[in-house]
Scaffold this motif. Structure first.
Motif, PDB file in Angstrom:
ATOM      1  N   ARG A   1      -5.713  -1.405 -12.101  1.00  0.00           N
ATOM      2  CA  ARG A   1      -6.812  -0.680 -11.478  1.00  0.00           C
ATOM      3  C   ARG A   1      -6.387   0.622 -10.798  1.00  0.00           C
ATOM      4  O   ARG A   1      -6.990   1.661 -10.975  1.00  0.00           O
ATOM      5  CB  ARG A   1      -7.494  -1.578 -10.477  1.00  0.00           C
TER       6      ARG A   1
ATOM      7  N   ALA B   1      -5.167   3.702 -13.167  1.00  0.00           N
ATOM      8  CA  ALA B   1      -6.023   4.170 -14.257  1.00  0.00           C
ATOM      9  C   ALA B   1      -6.180   5.686 -14.209  1.00  0.00           C
ATOM     10  O   ALA B   1      -6.399   6.270 -13.159  1.00  0.00           O
ATOM     11  CB  ALA B   1      -7.389   3.516 -14.168  1.00  0.00           C
TER      12      ALA B   1
ATOM     13  N   ARG C   1     -15.176  -4.034 -17.322  1.00  0.00           N
ATOM     14  CA  ARG C   1     -15.356  -2.810 -16.541  1.00  0.00           C
ATOM     15  C   ARG C   1     -15.897  -3.127 -15.161  1.00  0.00           C
ATOM     16  O   ARG C   1     -16.626  -4.099 -14.963  1.00  0.00           O
ATOM     17  CB  ARG C   1     -16.253  -1.821 -17.267  1.00  0.00           C
ATOM     18  N   GLU C   2     -15.501  -2.314 -14.231  1.00  0.00           N
ATOM     19  CA  GLU C   2     -15.901  -2.462 -12.839  1.00  0.00           C
ATOM     20  C   GLU C   2     -17.424  -2.410 -12.727  1.00  0.00           C
ATOM     21  O   GLU C   2     -18.071  -1.565 -13.338  1.00  0.00           O
ATOM     22  CB  GLU C   2     -15.270  -1.314 -12.043  1.00  0.00           C
TER      23      GLU C   2
ATOM     24  N   ARG D   1     -10.454   5.401 -15.827  1.00  0.00           N
ATOM     25  CA  ARG D   1     -11.493   5.449 -14.800  1.00  0.00           C
ATOM     26  C   ARG D   1     -12.565   6.414 -15.293  1.00  0.00           C
ATOM     27  O   ARG D   1     -12.289   7.587 -15.503  1.00  0.00           O
ATOM     28  CB  ARG D   1     -10.915   5.916 -13.468  1.00  0.00           C
TER      29      ARG D   1
ATOM     30  N   SER E   1      -6.210   1.450 -19.926  1.00  0.00           N
ATOM     31  CA  SER E   1      -7.220   1.524 -18.874  1.00  0.00           C
ATOM     32  C   SER E   1      -7.564   2.969 -18.571  1.00  0.00           C
ATOM     33  O   SER E   1      -6.772   3.886 -18.812  1.00  0.00           O
ATOM     34  CB  SER E   1      -6.743   0.811 -17.609  1.00  0.00           C
TER      35      SER E   1
ATOM     36  N   PRO F   1      -8.115   9.276 -15.134  1.00  0.00           N
ATOM     37  CA  PRO F   1      -9.518   9.647 -15.292  1.00  0.00           C
ATOM     38  C   PRO F   1      -9.867   9.732 -16.782  1.00  0.00           C
ATOM     39  O   PRO F   1      -9.019  10.053 -17.606  1.00  0.00           O
ATOM     40  CB  PRO F   1      -9.604  11.030 -14.646  1.00  0.00           C
TER      41      PRO F   1
ATOM     42  N   GLY G   1     -16.451   3.970 -12.887  1.00  0.00           N
ATOM     43  CA  GLY G   1     -15.649   2.805 -12.555  1.00  0.00           C
ATOM     44  C   GLY G   1     -14.459   2.639 -13.481  1.00  0.00           C
ATOM     45  O   GLY G   1     -14.230   3.425 -14.384  1.00  0.00           O
ATOM     46  N   HIS G   2     -13.724   1.597 -13.222  1.00  0.00           N
ATOM     47  CA  HIS G   2     -12.497   1.301 -13.952  1.00  0.00           C
ATOM     48  C   HIS G   2     -12.817   0.466 -15.182  1.00  0.00           C
ATOM     49  O   HIS G   2     -13.592  -0.481 -15.116  1.00  0.00           O
ATOM     50  CB  HIS G   2     -11.547   0.561 -13.017  1.00  0.00           C
TER      51      HIS G   2
END
Length: 114
Positions: A13, A16, A56-57, A36, A34, A18, A77-78
């Motif tokens: 997390r 990650a 996903r977050e 973001r 991963s 962008p 989100g992540h």
């Protein structure tokens, strides 16, 4: 199994990157990727081949993608993707499909009652 994958996702997390447009991403079986996502920019992940697990977050549901499947990443989100088999995928900006404008009745020569 899924709890173990979520543990891995939580470890990734903070590292990650962008989101940005990417070309084809190849992952070996068990490989992780991963990103973001910023939100406000319609992104879509397309599975090219293999079998992908995506979490996903902010989403209570995990996704399994097969060749040709897509997953929209509209919210910030992540996102964590793991290859359940050797896989390829692409993350790209989703194109907005515009509906063609309907021609006015006058343009088509149709009489419009008044």
């Amino acid at each position: 199994m899924w709890n173990g994958l979520r543990t891995v996702a939580n470890r990734l997390r903070f590292g990650a990157a962008p989101a940005r447009r990417t070309g084809r991403v190849r992952l070996p079986q068990g490989g992780l990727w991963s990103v973001r996502t910023p939100g406000g920019e319609p992104l879509e992940l397309l599975c090219g081949d293999g079998l992908l697990w995506l979490t996903r977050e902010g989403d209570t549901k995990d996704h399994v993608l097969r060749p040709g499947d897509t997953c929209s990443l509209d919210h910030p989100g992540h996102v964590v993707v793991q290859a359940l088999r050797p896989s390829t995928f692409c993350l790209a900006q989703r194109l907005q499909v515009l509906r063609p404008r309907q021609p006015s009745p006058q343009a088509t020569g149709v009489a419009v009652p008044e």
